[in-house]
Design a protein around this motif. Structure first.
Motif, PDB file in Angstrom:
ATOM      1  N   ASP A 145     -63.915 -33.298 -69.715  1.00  0.00           N
ATOM      2  CA  ASP A 145     -63.614 -35.308 -70.648  1.00  0.00           C
ATOM      3  C   ASP A 145     -62.396 -35.704 -69.491  1.00  0.00           C
ATOM      4  OD1 ASP A 145     -65.194 -34.046 -73.050  1.00  0.00           O
ATOM      5  OD2 ASP A 145     -62.882 -33.631 -73.331  1.00  0.00           O
ATOM      6  N   HIS A 147     -63.766 -37.407 -66.907  1.00  0.00           N
ATOM      7  CA  HIS A 147     -64.884 -38.401 -66.760  1.00  0.00           C
ATOM      8  C   HIS A 147     -65.722 -37.934 -64.940  1.00  0.00           C
ATOM      9  CE1 HIS A 147     -63.522 -41.690 -70.364  1.00  0.00           C
ATOM     10  NE2 HIS A 147     -63.541 -40.539 -69.958  1.00  0.00           N
ATOM     11  N   ARG A 165     -68.350 -42.405 -67.052  1.00  0.00           N
ATOM     12  CA  ARG A 165     -68.473 -44.211 -67.395  1.00  0.00           C
ATOM     13  C   ARG A 165     -67.235 -42.941 -69.147  1.00  0.00           C
ATOM     14  NH1 ARG A 165     -72.604 -47.606 -66.194  1.00  0.00           N
ATOM     15  NH2 ARG A 165     -72.055 -47.843 -63.117  1.00  0.00           N
ATOM     16  N   SER A 166     -67.307 -41.958 -69.051  1.00  0.00           N
ATOM     17  CA  SER A 166     -66.794 -41.009 -70.100  1.00  0.00           C
ATOM     18  C   SER A 166     -67.043 -39.785 -70.040  1.00  0.00           C
ATOM     19  CB  SER A 166     -67.776 -41.685 -71.154  1.00  0.00           C
ATOM     20  OG  SER A 166     -69.245 -41.254 -71.873  1.00  0.00           O
ATOM     21  N   PRO A 167     -66.398 -38.817 -71.141  1.00  0.00           N
ATOM     22  CA  PRO A 167     -66.738 -37.606 -70.622  1.00  0.00           C
ATOM     23  C   PRO A 167     -67.726 -36.801 -70.492  1.00  0.00           C
ATOM     24  CG  PRO A 167     -65.109 -37.815 -72.894  1.00  0.00           C
ATOM     25  CD  PRO A 167     -66.167 -39.500 -72.204  1.00  0.00           C
ATOM     26  N   GLU A 185     -73.226 -38.025 -70.408  1.00  0.00           N
ATOM     27  CA  GLU A 185     -71.925 -38.560 -70.007  1.00  0.00           C
ATOM     28  C   GLU A 185     -72.031 -38.857 -72.260  1.00  0.00           C
ATOM     29  OE1 GLU A 185     -70.101 -41.118 -68.363  1.00  0.00           O
ATOM     30  OE2 GLU A 185     -72.264 -40.824 -66.778  1.00  0.00           O
ATOM     31  N   LYS A 186     -71.040 -38.309 -72.701  1.00  0.00           N
ATOM     32  CA  LYS A 186     -71.104 -38.463 -74.350  1.00  0.00           C
ATOM     33  C   LYS A 186     -71.690 -39.687 -75.029  1.00  0.00           C
ATOM     34  CE  LYS A 186     -67.320 -36.734 -77.616  1.00  0.00           C
ATOM     35  NZ  LYS A 186     -66.217 -35.944 -77.819  1.00  0.00           N
ATOM     36  N   ASN A 187     -70.993 -40.897 -74.153  1.00  0.00           N
ATOM     37  CA  ASN A 187     -71.726 -42.517 -74.292  1.00  0.00           C
ATOM     38  C   ASN A 187     -72.662 -41.954 -74.318  1.00  0.00           C
ATOM     39  OD1 ASN A 187     -72.353 -42.644 -71.342  1.00  0.00           O
ATOM     40  ND2 ASN A 187     -71.078 -44.150 -71.319  1.00  0.00           N
ATOM     41  N   THR A 189     -75.123 -42.025 -71.809  1.00  0.00           N
ATOM     42  CA  THR A 189     -75.670 -42.277 -70.610  1.00  0.00           C
ATOM     43  C   THR A 189     -76.521 -40.511 -69.768  1.00  0.00           C
ATOM     44  OG1 THR A 189     -74.842 -44.589 -71.027  1.00  0.00           O
ATOM     45  CG2 THR A 189     -76.238 -42.993 -68.334  1.00  0.00           C
ATOM     46  N   THR A 209     -74.458 -42.427 -80.208  1.00  0.00           N
ATOM     47  CA  THR A 209     -73.556 -41.207 -79.776  1.00  0.00           C
ATOM     48  C   THR A 209     -73.234 -40.265 -80.783  1.00  0.00           C
ATOM     49  OG1 THR A 209     -72.281 -43.088 -80.135  1.00  0.00           O
ATOM     50  CG2 THR A 209     -72.723 -43.401 -77.899  1.00  0.00           C
ATOM     51  N   PRO A 210     -72.139 -39.523 -80.572  1.00  0.00           N
ATOM     52  CA  PRO A 210     -71.924 -38.625 -79.455  1.00  0.00           C
ATOM     53  C   PRO A 210     -73.334 -37.950 -78.718  1.00  0.00           C
ATOM     54  CG  PRO A 210     -70.991 -37.878 -81.288  1.00  0.00           C
ATOM     55  CD  PRO A 210     -71.467 -39.445 -81.416  1.00  0.00           C
TER      56      PRO A 210
END
Length: 326
Positions: A145, A147, A165-167, A185-187, A189, A209-210
């Motif tokens: 988390d 990042h 860029r996110s967790p 990633e959580k976003n 990607t 997301t998520p």
């Protein structure tokens, strides 16, 4: 294959505590039995399993605990090392854990007198996933988390560090190309990194997301699967950075995605642990509906057997096993 089968649990193993995570050893350990690890509030148990699906002399399932490791804190993730061998003299068990204190712990044991562990410090927030380098097992990658995705050697030194860029939710290592790492990633990607140049080489987009979990298909490494929101999504990385296939599966949000290790069209997803039960769904890409639906009391973790179409989920003082058809 039965089209719409709500199949009951095939086998269970009783555990002393709530099981937060369960993991079959994905590597050949040189023994007829399969190694399985599970983690509770302050320990990790290593055991062996043998199923009637692979050995006619076994009635149902045989389970044996090899060793319990005191962990002192809740276990959130477990990764097996390819260096684990039951046919060596003495045998070697090696695995790594992520815990709620943001540390990684590397355990090495000969199942007799030698029981060592090292702590890896560096993440500043909750660690969501970790994996060993599949060939030599000399490095561990972890995502958090905070990042970041970090790659460590077995002494706990940081060898690479990718800013996300996110967790970071999932990390997978390419089974043949040892320098390729996938980070989800959580976003929404999913990126692939080259560990030699330490650069991103490709990315995929969920557009929702998520994203909670993603996995690399080892039977066909062009396929990536994930769950985001309440859907599962599948990519063919040669065709597009957007999913080729997606379907809503879990009403309340999906939690985990895992490919079968024996069939590139077979995968499982779990729903978010609810107040009472968690839903496990096994899907086949040739079928519009899940081919198996299971429920476990507040389940967590999801893992496939190395050579059988059989998966396991942890739960309250139990591990549950489901067998599906190919």
């Amino acid at each position: 294959m039965k089209q719409d089968s709500t199949r009951n649990i095939a086998y269970t193993v009783d555990c002393e505590d709530y099981v937060h995570v369960v993991k079959f050893n994905p590597f050949d350990s040189g023994d007829a039995c399969s190694l399985i690890a599970y983690g509770g509030n302050n320990y990790v148990v290593i055991g062996t399993c043998r199923f009637q699906e692979e050995d006619a002399e076994v009635e149902g399932m045989q389970y044996k605990t090899l060793r319990t490791f005191h962990h002192g804190i809740r276990v959130d993730a477990i990764a097996w090392s390819p260096e684990t061998r039951l046919d060596a003299i003495p045998p070697q068990i090696r695995f790594c854990t992520a815990a709620s204190d943001r540390k990684l712990r590397l355990f090495t044991s000969d199942l007799q007198d030698k029981n060592e562990f090292k702590t890896f410090d560096g993440h500043s927030d909750y660690i969501n996933d970790l994996v060993f380098a599949p060939n030599e097992g000399q490095e561990v990658a972890s995502v958090s988390d905070d990042h970041t995705c970090r790659v460590w050697d077995l002494e706990g030194n940081e060898k690479a560090h990718f800013v996300l860029r996110s967790p970071g939710m999932s990390v997978c290592w390419h089974p043949e190309e040892a320098f390729k790492l996938m980070v989800a990633e959580k976003n929404g990607t999913i990126r692939f990194y080259d560990l030699i140049t330490q650069q991103a080489i490709l990315s995929l987009e969920c557009e929702q997301t998520p994203l909670m979990s993603a996995d690399w298909c080892l039977k066909n490494t062009l396929k990536i699967g994930a769950v985001a929101g309440s859907d599962w999504l599948i990519w063919d990385i040669t065709r597009s950075s957007y999913p080729q296939d997606k379907r809503p599966v879990h009403v309340d949000r999906a939690r985990l995605f895992r490919w079968s290790r024996v069939n590139e069209n077979l995968f499982a997803t779990t729903g978010y642990p609810g107040k009472t039960t968690t839903q496990l769904l096994v899907h086949h890409l040739g079928h519009p509906q899940p081919i198996l639906t299971g429920t476990a009391a507040v389940g967590s973790g999801l893992t496939w057997h190395r050579t059988l179409p059989l998966c396991a989920v942890g739960g309250d003082h139990k591990i549950f096993f489901w067998v599906t058809e190919m």
